[in-house]
Design a protein around this motif. Sequence first.
Motif, short mmCIF file in Angstrom:
data_model
loop_
_atom_site.label_atom_id
_atom_site.label_comp_id
_atom_site.label_asym_id
_atom_site.label_seq_id
_atom_site.Cartn_x
_atom_site.Cartn_y
_atom_site.Cartn_z
N ASN A 79 0.80 -1.23 0.00
CA ASN A 79 0.00 0.00 0.00
C ASN A 79 0.83 1.28 0.00
OD1 ASN A 79 -2.53 -1.41 0.09
ND2 ASN A 79 -2.10 -1.86 2.24
N LEU A 80 2.11 1.16 -0.29
CA LEU A 80 2.95 2.37 -0.35
C LEU A 80 2.61 3.17 -1.60
CD1 LEU A 80 6.46 1.03 0.76
CD2 LEU A 80 4.77 2.27 2.13
N PRO A 81 2.73 4.50 -1.51
CA PRO A 81 2.42 5.35 -2.68
C PRO A 81 3.34 5.05 -3.86
CG PRO A 81 2.53 6.67 -0.67
CD PRO A 81 3.04 5.30 -0.32
N LYS A 82 2.77 5.08 -5.05
CA LYS A 82 3.52 4.85 -6.29
C LYS A 82 4.03 6.18 -6.84
CE LYS A 82 2.72 0.37 -7.45
NZ LYS A 82 3.71 -0.54 -8.03
N PRO A 83 5.09 6.15 -7.64
CA PRO A 83 5.85 4.97 -8.05
C PRO A 83 6.77 4.48 -6.93
CG PRO A 83 6.90 6.92 -8.92
CD PRO A 83 5.63 7.39 -8.26
N ILE A 84 7.05 3.18 -6.95
CA ILE A 84 7.97 2.61 -5.98
C ILE A 84 9.32 2.37 -6.66
CG2 ILE A 84 8.48 0.59 -4.54
CD1 ILE A 84 5.49 0.36 -3.98
N LEU A 85 10.33 3.04 -6.13
CA LEU A 85 11.70 2.88 -6.62
C LEU A 85 12.40 1.97 -5.62
CD1 LEU A 85 12.35 6.69 -7.33
CD2 LEU A 85 11.21 5.01 -8.80
N GLY A 86 12.85 0.79 -6.08
CA GLY A 86 13.28 -0.23 -5.14
C GLY A 86 14.74 -0.64 -5.25
N PHE A 87 15.30 -1.01 -4.11
CA PHE A 87 16.67 -1.52 -4.02
C PHE A 87 16.66 -2.69 -3.06
CE2 PHE A 87 20.56 -1.87 -1.52
CZ PHE A 87 21.58 -1.83 -2.47
N PHE A 88 17.34 -3.79 -3.43
CA PHE A 88 17.59 -4.83 -2.41
C PHE A 88 19.05 -5.20 -2.40
CE2 PHE A 88 15.90 -7.69 -5.92
CZ PHE A 88 17.05 -8.44 -6.14
N GLY A 89 19.53 -5.56 -1.21
CA GLY A 89 20.94 -5.90 -1.02
C GLY A 89 21.50 -5.20 0.20
N LEU A 90 22.77 -5.47 0.47
CA LEU A 90 23.45 -4.84 1.59
C LEU A 90 23.70 -3.36 1.29
CD1 LEU A 90 25.00 -5.17 4.33
CD2 LEU A 90 27.04 -5.62 2.94
N VAL A 91 23.32 -2.50 2.24
CA VAL A 91 23.62 -1.08 2.11
C VAL A 91 24.99 -0.86 2.74
CG1 VAL A 91 22.87 1.28 2.57
CG2 VAL A 91 21.16 -0.51 2.21
N ALA A 92 26.02 -0.97 1.90
CA ALA A 92 27.40 -0.84 2.36
C ALA A 92 27.98 0.48 1.86
CB ALA A 92 28.22 -2.02 1.85
N ASP A 93 29.27 0.71 2.15
CA ASP A 93 29.84 2.01 1.80
C ASP A 93 30.03 2.19 0.31
OD1 ASP A 93 31.97 0.29 1.45
OD2 ASP A 93 33.34 1.32 2.81
N TRP A 94 29.87 1.10 -0.47
CA TRP A 94 29.96 1.26 -1.93
C TRP A 94 28.62 1.64 -2.57
CZ3 TRP A 94 31.01 -3.57 0.40
CH2 TRP A 94 29.99 -4.52 0.29
N VAL A 95 27.56 1.69 -1.77
CA VAL A 95 26.25 2.12 -2.28
C VAL A 95 26.15 3.63 -2.21
CG1 VAL A 95 23.76 2.03 -1.88
CG2 VAL A 95 25.12 -0.05 -1.67
N ASP A 96 25.74 4.24 -3.31
CA ASP A 96 25.63 5.70 -3.42
C ASP A 96 24.31 6.16 -2.79
OD1 ASP A 96 25.55 8.36 -4.09
OD2 ASP A 96 26.14 8.07 -6.18
N THR A 97 24.35 6.40 -1.48
CA THR A 97 23.13 6.79 -0.76
C THR A 97 22.67 8.18 -1.18
OG1 THR A 97 24.53 7.49 1.09
CG2 THR A 97 23.54 5.29 1.21
N GLU A 98 23.59 9.02 -1.66
CA GLU A 98 23.19 10.36 -2.13
C GLU A 98 22.32 10.25 -3.38
OE1 GLU A 98 26.30 9.56 -1.35
OE2 GLU A 98 26.82 10.87 0.33
N ALA A 99 22.62 9.29 -4.26
CA ALA A 99 21.79 9.10 -5.45
C ALA A 99 20.40 8.60 -5.06
CB ALA A 99 22.46 8.09 -6.40
N ILE A 100 20.34 7.74 -4.04
CA ILE A 100 19.04 7.27 -3.55
C ILE A 100 18.25 8.43 -2.98
CG2 ILE A 100 17.88 5.77 -1.88
CD1 ILE A 100 20.20 3.80 -2.14
N ALA A 101 18.91 9.28 -2.20
CA ALA A 101 18.24 10.45 -1.63
C ALA A 101 17.73 11.39 -2.72
CB ALA A 101 19.19 11.19 -0.70
N ALA A 102 18.54 11.57 -3.76
CA ALA A 102 18.11 12.44 -4.87
C ALA A 102 16.86 11.88 -5.54
CB ALA A 102 19.25 12.57 -5.89
N ALA A 103 16.79 10.57 -5.70
CA ALA A 103 15.61 9.93 -6.30
C ALA A 103 14.38 10.15 -5.43
CB ALA A 103 15.88 8.44 -6.50
#
Length: 400
Positions: free
Chosen positions: A225-249
């Motif tokens: 029931n989350l609002p659409k669109p749903i932008l999804g990621f699965f996996g370990l959130v480690a230091d090689w994941v660009d969290t700033e890009a996720i925040a921008a999205a």
Amino acid sequence: MRRSEEMDLARRALRGRDLVVFSNDWDGDPLSKVHIMRILSRDNRVLWVNSIGNRAPKANAHDVKRIWNKLAKFTEGVREVEPNLFVLAPLAVPFYGSEAVRALNRSLLRAQVQRAMRQLHFKRPISWSFLPASAPVSGRLGEEFVVYHCVDEFSAFSDTNGRHIAEMEEQLLKRADLVITSAERLRENKARVNPSTVLVRHGVDFNHFAKACDASTPIPADIANLPKPILGFFGLVADWVDTEAIAAAAKAHPEGSVVIIGKVAPDVDPSALKALPNVHFLGRKSYSELPGYCRAFDVALMPFRVNELTLNANPLKVREYLAAGLPVVSSDIPEVRKVGLCKLATDEADFVRKIDECLAEGAGPSRERAERIRHESWEAKVEEIRQHVGEAMVKAGRGL
């Protein structure tokens, strides 16, 4: 020997053999190693040796819990987790900077693995290492053949002692009869030390993830029931994941939701993401549940920082997203570019633009999209591996 006879010998490789495999802990998420060994265990017996670590433990709750779990598993001895697949959780001292500790590990590990091999009546074993940390024992167990299967640039992980890991890897590379790599850049790097280096890219559990395209696959309640669109990621959130890009999205689509499925590494601070009202951390989910979550995604995200680690990486999740029929927006790294089915972003603004393109072109799982990756099954990849091992054994004059 005639070429036809050599090919026949190669085809018979990795059948009816005993394999000693050094890898991540068996009970973790099913990475490439698990998929490969599950298929090989249909025709071979596999002794899977749980991780002996690439780094020294830290004084935090995560590592204390991990040590405690390893001690508990050690007391279980060798256990058969699936037909023909046996797991050993060895004790080791992961302080690689000390030569004295390395010598201790060499003796301790070798004794534990050889005891398990005797218990299982292993004969003419092939050792198969996915980790540089096995260097003290790989090739010293009376093996007939040694494989180093390299899927990462281990010395580039930020939480390891890169110099000591590189030293161990060089030992392993020199001792291996065959080196298998999962990325072209890895193949180029490792072939400088061992010319018997080949490339076999990752496969995908296609039938599992393609369930996301099936209308009968249930969508889990915490995402339904989350609002659409749903932008999804699965996996370990480690230091090689660009969290700033996720925040921008997330900021670009306040009307929608960004969903993150998986654990957050102890050295990553997720507070900036958690402060955004439309970012939802749903925690780690079982492998069996992932197709249901993918069915709810509109666009799948693969935001990696571009560095030496990720330039050598071949992210398994990209093929899993694609098998789920999802449009994928990824950082521009070589192995994702090679797949050719994703939109590649060069910076945060481009990441947002590529997401918008996906939404405009038709979001959510599509069977047509999924079919484009069907040929990259794990079964096909294991057949490639069998061929390479067989040819290397023939070349080395080893019996099959």
